[in-house]
Design an enzyme around this catalytic site. Structure first.
Site, PDB file in Angstrom:
ATOM      1  N   HIS A 125       0.834  -1.211   0.000  1.00 38.21           N
ATOM      2  CA  HIS A 125       0.000   0.000   0.000  1.00 38.21           C
ATOM      3  C   HIS A 125       0.869   1.261   0.000  1.00 38.21           C
ATOM      4  CE1 HIS A 125      -3.716   2.272   1.320  1.00 38.21           C
ATOM      5  NE2 HIS A 125      -2.775   3.089   1.757  1.00 38.21           N
ATOM      6  N   GLU A 126       1.788   1.337   0.950  1.00 38.33           N
ATOM      7  CA  GLU A 126       2.607   2.538   1.059  1.00 38.33           C
ATOM      8  C   GLU A 126       3.549   2.682  -0.136  1.00 38.33           C
ATOM      9  OE1 GLU A 126       1.600   4.608   3.041  1.00 38.33           O
ATOM     10  OE2 GLU A 126       0.412   3.271   4.291  1.00 38.33           O
ATOM     11  N   GLY A 165      -4.529  15.474  10.998  1.00 33.90           N
ATOM     12  CA  GLY A 165      -4.042  15.175   9.666  1.00 33.90           C
ATOM     13  C   GLY A 165      -4.875  15.861   8.622  1.00 33.90           C
ATOM     14  N   PHE A 195      -8.302  14.733  13.017  1.00 32.70           N
ATOM     15  CA  PHE A 195      -8.035  15.815  13.970  1.00 32.70           C
ATOM     16  C   PHE A 195      -6.567  16.212  14.028  1.00 32.70           C
ATOM     17  CE2 PHE A 195     -11.980  13.924  15.860  1.00 32.70           C
ATOM     18  CZ  PHE A 195     -12.799  15.006  15.570  1.00 32.70           C
ATOM     19  N   GLU A 246      -5.575   7.824  -2.966  1.00 31.62           N
ATOM     20  CA  GLU A 246      -5.412   6.443  -2.514  1.00 31.62           C
ATOM     21  C   GLU A 246      -5.496   5.427  -3.655  1.00 31.62           C
ATOM     22  OE1 GLU A 246      -4.579   5.454   0.468  1.00 31.62           O
ATOM     23  OE2 GLU A 246      -4.726   7.382   1.485  1.00 31.62           O
TER      24      GLU A 246
END
Length: 779
Positions: free
Chosen positions: A560-561, A701, A699, A590
């Site tokens: 994913h990353e 990011g 909150f 994404e």
């Protein structure tokens, strides 16, 4: 992703279009990829230039000729570096404003004299702040926190001047008009299209940054921006501190009976390390303990999945859901309560959005995303929920029946009306093992990190025609765990990108989650042609002589990353504002990351790395078939969980009154329960559940009113992988052909082309949710 949204995102006042993170910290452990994963990105540090030799010697932050000097950088260097660069930037920008104001009457104002000049002007400070933000996530400590918090207001205030410059705004409008007047075409000219997107994005960012405000309204807007930056950092720090504050020591072998050896070894090692930090030498091993359980993701997940002791699971679960709340105190007795921060954040965001003419923060957020409205987000979410919820309820019924049949008297219906949250994961794992005759522990020896990396690199060589080579020693690193790699184009042999990989959990100073972040962005204006990425995971570390043996989910997280990293590294865009992940709408970012996860189930790809770390024997065929069969196990509950997070985020930012909440009205926790009744009615939050207090994504990011992006982009990523399925995954020639097309569109064009157009260039049509539902077994 998470694309990681670091503190640099707080520089959103700049003309840079916000990049991910996630940022995705993250958001956001694999739990949070996407759940708490802060998949996160940041606004990249623009580019790097070297300063004078004397400054370089004195302060490694100012040595910007190449990669960061991590071996030399200390927190004490941050304040002098920021002070020097802020002073220079403000002086340069004042001169710049004067020059462009004088040319406002010109009909042919030059683009090259505006945005490229701004990039050159901003990158030294952006570089310093980007490195500092990165270290906040991977090498956190009191001295760095203090320096970071001290300098944050200066950085935010300075960058706000760019977003609120009337002279700059007028110059950009004039550039757009001059292009219209001259009839500039963008039909066949990617370079021109990049410039047009960069100008349009900059104008939008300036509007959202308060360029149209004046007087007291502008002053208040800037106060809000500063305060949001400050409390966002506090929120994230509180989560890290609260996570570190909890540990539970277990010395009864019965309590860890049948727990996988790797988990017991991890807990025993955690105990030894903790005792060593106190100056005590103790014996602790996997079989005899003692074992220390923490809330760090690998430790916590293993406890929830495998601990047979129900009382311990309950204690660990409740410790996790009450972190950073009124229930939390650290070792020094300080309360790390994020509840007041959440209310203040929401109040300030509602106030800010109304100052700019929006009804709520969600409308403001969607102004720069693909989704046209809050209703469109809800429509897609409800479409998926309609399929996922019945599946989730069936899944829980099956798990419950299995627990009652196999769990003994304490799970009898007359003693336990329904499974509790600390039961569900444990019995879900047992049911999965029973259904597929396969335990996670049996797979781990086949997923040694180095082998997985080799297989992943083999995949991208095959489908994207790039070669990845290890280059340790060619760059300084912040921790011995970190490796450095170079990426080469196979046809030309040219070095085209690089990346750092920080793969393991380090609960003492590293934030949870997994993310991709930008070290150096590609930019013609500042002469940077080799983009560099940070890839950060929190995977299972090596223990003793045993290498890192990954869970399958950790393998998916790494893919994913790396997908985020590929979009950053393989860009052919050269205009810095739209190169790589820059300028890509948040709800499209994404796509590459979730696309890459699909390859973990592709036979040729998986057999490129699934080899036993001791014998080098390949994964047995029957185990591979079981891995594939497990893919959709629990898909309904997982989808409902993600939909809950997305709709909860959207509700808080579109249909909530934080003022009324403090005066007896609906609270944030009431909203959580209300949305759970819609999305996960089979598993409502406990009264003491304070999940929101650790929801870093929204909150701390860049995902506020944007968490839905995971599902929005998953529609596109599943459909994109469908192109390879249509070609035939066994047809190597066709797979290569489709792979090159994916590289030349999705990975290449960055933010230079609108994401819907990019998708249509690759797929030949707009995305359909059919592939997503099929991949999740919900069609």
């Amino acid at each position: 992703m998470k694309i990681h949204t670091s503190a640099v995102i707080l520089m959103a006042a700049t003309l840079r279009t916000q990049a991910f993170t996630t940022g995705i910290k993250n958001t956001l452990s694999r739990l949070s990829r996407p759940t708490q994963q802060k998949t996160t990105c940041r606004i990249p540090s623009l580019a790097m230039v070297s300063t004078s030799a004397s400054a370089t010697v004195a302060n490694p932050f100012l040595d910007q000729a190449s990669l960061p000097k991590f071996a030399s950088i200390e927190p004490s260097y941050l304040t002098p570096a920021v002070t020097e660069l802020v002073e220079k930037l403000e002086a340069d920008f004042a001169s710049f404003e004067s020059d462009i104001s004088k040319s406002q009457g010109d009909d042919d104002i030059d683009y090259d004299a505006v945005l490229p000049e701004l990039e050159r002007m901003q990158f030294p400070l952006g570089y310093v702040w980007g490195v500092a933000g990165h270290l906040q996530g991977v090498k956190n400590g009191d001295e760095l926190r203090e320096a970071y918090e001290k300098n944050q207001p200066k950085v935010v205030t300075t960058m706000t001047k760019f977003s609120q410059s009337a002279a700059l705004y007028d110059a950009l409008v004039a550039i757009e008009k001059s292009w219209e007047k001259s009839g500039v075409s963008d039909q066949d000219d990617f370079y021109t299209l990049q410039k047009k997107r960069a100008v349009a994005n900059s104008l939008l960012q300036m509007k959202l940054g308060g360029v149209g405000l004046e007087g007291k309204e502008k002053e208040r807007f800037n106060e809000i921006k500063l305060r949001l930056a400050e409390i966002s950092t506090s929120f994230s720090n509180n989560v890290l501190d609260a996570t570190k504050a909890f540990s539970l020591d277990v010395d009864n072998a019965d309590s860890v009976a049948n727990v996988p050896a790797s988990a017991k070894a991890m807990w025993a090692n955690s105990y030894k390390v903790a005792m060593a930090a106190q100056g005590k030498e103790v014996e602790a091993d996997a079989e005899s303990g003692p074992w220390r359980i923490t809330l760090d993701a690998p430790s916590y997940i293993a406890a929830m999945q495998h601990l047979p002791d129900r009382a311990i699971r309950e204690k660990v679960y409740k410790a996790s859901i009450t972190r950073a709340s009124e229930f939390t105190k650290t070792e020094d007795g300080k309360v790390k309560n994020n509840i007041p921060i959440i209310y203040e954040t929401l109040k300030l965001k509602y106030e800010r959005s109304k100052m700019l003419g929006f009804s709520n923060p969600a409308e403001m957020s969607l102004a720069k995303k693909m989704a046209p409205s809050v209703d469109s987000v809800k429509e897609l979410s409800n479409l998926i929920l309609e399929k996922a919820l019945p599946a989730a309820e069936r899944e829980l019924e099956e798990i419950t029946a299995f627990a009652r049949a196999n769990g003994g008297d304490e799970y009898a219906e007359d003693k336990l009306e329904k499974l509790m949250p600390w039961d569900t994961t444990f019995w879900s794992e047992r049911l999965k093992e029973s259904k597929f005759d396969l335990k996670e522990e049996e797979l781990r020896p086949y997923f040694a990190l180095d082998n997985v990396l080799g297989g992943m690199f083999g995949l991208v060589e095959r489908i994207f025609n790039v070669e990845v080579k290890k280059a340790d020693g060619e760059a300084e690193v912040w921790n011995p765990d970190v490796s450095f790699f170079k990426v080469f184009d196979k046809d030309s042999g040219k070095h085209i990108a690089s990346f750092f990989l920080d793969p393991y959990s380090r609960p003492a100073d590293k934030r949870g989650g997994a993310w991709m972040d930008v070290c150096i962005g590609k930019s013609e204006a500042v002469g940077r042609d080799i983009p560099v990425a940070y890839l950060t995971c929190n995977g299972s570390p090596p223990i003793g002589d045993t290498p890192s043996l990954m869970t399958f989910r950790e393998v998916e997280t790494l893919f994913h990353e790396f997908g985020h990293g590929l979009q950053h590294m393989l860009t052919t865009a050269t205009v810095g504002d739209v190169a790589g992940i820059n300028g890509v709408e948040w709800d499209a970012v994404e796509l590459p990351s979730q696309f890459m996860e699909n390859w973990c189930y592709d036979k040729k790809t998986l057999y490129g790395f699934a080899k036993h770390y001791k014998t080098n024997e390949p994964l047995p065929e029957e185990m591979f078939e079981k891995v594939k069969a497990q893919k959709t196990y629990g898909a309904g509950m997982m989808a409902c969980r993600q939909l809950l997070f997305g709709l909860l985020d959207m509700e808080l930012h579109s249909n909530f009154d934080p003022e009324a909440a403090e005066n007896g009205g609906e609270t944030i926790f009431d909203v959580h329960r209300r949305m759970a009744e819609k999305c996960t009615p089979y598993s409502l939050p406990l009264d003491e559940d304070r999940f929101l207090c650790t929801f870093n994504h929204i909150f701390a990011g860049g995902y506020s009113a944007g968490y839905y992006s995971y599902k929005w982009a998953e529609v596109m990523s599943a459909d994109a992988f469908g192109a390879f399925e249509d070609a035939g995954l066994d047809n190597e020639e066709k797979v290569r052909e489709v792979g090159r097309k994916f590289r030349d569109t999705v990975l290449s064009l960055g933010g230079g082309v609108e994401p819907m157009e990019v998708f249509k260039m690759f797929r030949g049509r707009e995305p359909s949710p059919e592939a997503l539902l099929r991949h999740n077994g919900l069609a």
